[in-house]
Enzyme design. Structure first.
Site, PDB file in Angstrom:
ATOM      1  N   ASP A  37       7.422   8.257   2.535  1.00 39.39           N
ATOM      2  CA  ASP A  37       6.099   7.602   2.373  1.00 39.39           C
ATOM      3  C   ASP A  37       5.606   8.217   1.351  1.00 39.39           C
ATOM      4  OD1 ASP A  37       5.565   9.755   3.897  1.00 39.39           O
ATOM      5  OD2 ASP A  37       4.971   8.539   5.743  1.00 39.39           O
TER       6      ASP A  37
ATOM      7  N   GLU B  59       2.345   2.440  11.765  1.00 40.06           N
ATOM      8  CA  GLU B  59       1.458   2.745  12.616  1.00 40.06           C
ATOM      9  C   GLU B  59       1.837   1.964  13.993  1.00 40.06           C
ATOM     10  OE1 GLU B  59      -0.408   5.347  12.190  1.00 40.06           O
ATOM     11  OE2 GLU B  59      -1.759   5.055  10.600  1.00 40.06           O
TER      12      GLU B  59
HETATM   13  C1  F6R Z   1       5.046  12.170   6.462  1.00 37.33           C
HETATM   14  C2  F6R Z   1       5.018  10.972   7.661  1.00 37.33           C
HETATM   15  C3  F6R Z   1       4.309  11.203   8.928  1.00 37.33           C
HETATM   16  C4  F6R Z   1       4.034  12.596   9.482  1.00 37.33           C
HETATM   17  C5  F6R Z   1       3.280  12.454  10.594  1.00 37.33           C
HETATM   18  C6  F6R Z   1       2.930  13.873  11.346  1.00 37.33           C
HETATM   19  O1  F6R Z   1       5.840  11.800   5.463  1.00 37.33           O
HETATM   20  O2  F6R Z   1       5.829  10.351   7.492  1.00 37.33           O
HETATM   21  O3  F6R Z   1       4.695  10.411   9.881  1.00 37.33           O
HETATM   22  O4  F6R Z   1       5.482  13.007   9.841  1.00 37.33           O
HETATM   23  O5  F6R Z   1       1.858  11.989  10.264  1.00 37.33           O
HETATM   24  O6  F6R Z   1       2.295  14.512  10.379  1.00 37.33           O
HETATM   25  P1  F6R Z   1       1.979  16.229  10.635  1.00 37.33           P
HETATM   26  O7  F6R Z   1       3.582  16.909  10.392  1.00 37.33           O
HETATM   27  O8  F6R Z   1       1.179  16.602   9.421  1.00 37.33           O
HETATM   28  O9  F6R Z   1       1.540  16.384  11.678  1.00 37.33           O
END
Ligand code: F6R
Length: 251
Positions: A67, A148
């Site tokens: 993303d 989401e």
């Molecule tokens: C990032 C992504 C998101 C993150 C998720 C967790 O490329 O696709 O789904 O993996 O928001 O984020 P962190 O690792 O920062 O807690």
């Protein structure tokens, strides 16, 4: 589904790096799906170490990121393009022509342009033979990529509106100011992710414990996008003890 519980973040990262390294050694032309955020930082660090000290060779790999925020230039310090360069690509021998990150500069009002671009991204993945492995983090709200809650399990690469919860969680990268966090992102869809031959989902820390529990012990539901991993024939969750702390089943 395999659930591997490691003692802490570092062990989780090393375990995941070892799996990716084995994949690359087995198939030097591996097609890797990559994630950003705090969770995979340790994994990238360990892969860089394996490149520097053990000659792990990325030169034939192709990568596709999950993303990108909409509205940020690639040069913006918080773009996922910058993130990947700073934390991974600049430190290994990957060919920049073969590392794809969704374009964050699409015009949200140009629906046809978005459709064409997203189809192109999907086609590039197909042209490379599909994703061998997709690395995933998990949002505290259960999202994967920026799919989401409520995202269709049949979704493909497209634009998503970020929830307030996700923008709050990510405000830490934007001067702790939610108003600076983009409202939209381009993300691979859930069906795109599910097409990968293997999923490796990483989670660390108490703040992910409930999301992990819902994802693997709860019902499969679009309200918990990560719960779809239960349907994947080759899904591996590598999580630390804190992220596993709400699990009831003896994994
Ligand atoms: C990032 C992504 C998101 C993150 C998720 C967790 O490329 O696709 O789904 O993996 O928001 O984020 P962190 O690792 O920062 O807690």
């Amino acid at each position: 589904m395999r659930v591997i519980i490691q003692s802490d973040y570092q062990e989780m990262s090393k375990y995941a790096a070892h799996m990716i390294a084995e994949q690359i050694k087995r198939k030097p032309q591996s097609v890797l799906g990559l994630a950003t955020g705090s969770t995979p930082l340790g994994l990238y660090k360990e892969l860089i170490r394996l490149y520097e000290n053990e000659g792990l060779d990325f030169s034939k790999c192709t990568t596709f990121n999950l993303d990108e925020y909409l509205g940020l230039t690639p040069q913006h310090p918080q773009s996922y393009d910058s993130f990947m360069k700073e934390n991974f690509f600049n430190h290994i021998n990957i060919d920049p022509r073969f590392s794809f990150i969704p374009n964050g500069q699409l015009d949200p009002l140009n629906l046809q342009g978005i459709k064409i671009y997203c189809e192109w991204y999907e086609n590039e993945i197909q042209k490379e033979g599909g994703l061998d492995v997709q690395i995933l983090g998990i949002g505290a709200n259960g999202h994967i990529g920026f799919n989401e809650p409520g995202s269709s399990f049949g979704s493909r690469t497209r634009i998503k509106t970020l929830t307030e919860k996700t923008r709050q969680d990510n405000a830490r990268f934007f001067d702790n100011n939610i108003d600076h966090v983009p409202k939209y992102a381009v993300t691979m869809g859930i069906a795109t992710i599910m097409d990968a031959r293997q999923l490796i989902l990483l989670a660390s820390g108490n703040n992910k414990a409930l999301a992990v529990k819902k994802a693997i012990e709860g019902p499969i539901s679009a309200m918990v996008p990560a719960s779809i991993v239960q349907m994947h024939p080759q899904a591996i969750l590598i999580i630390d003890k804190e992220a596993a702390s709400e699990l009831e089943y003896d994994w």
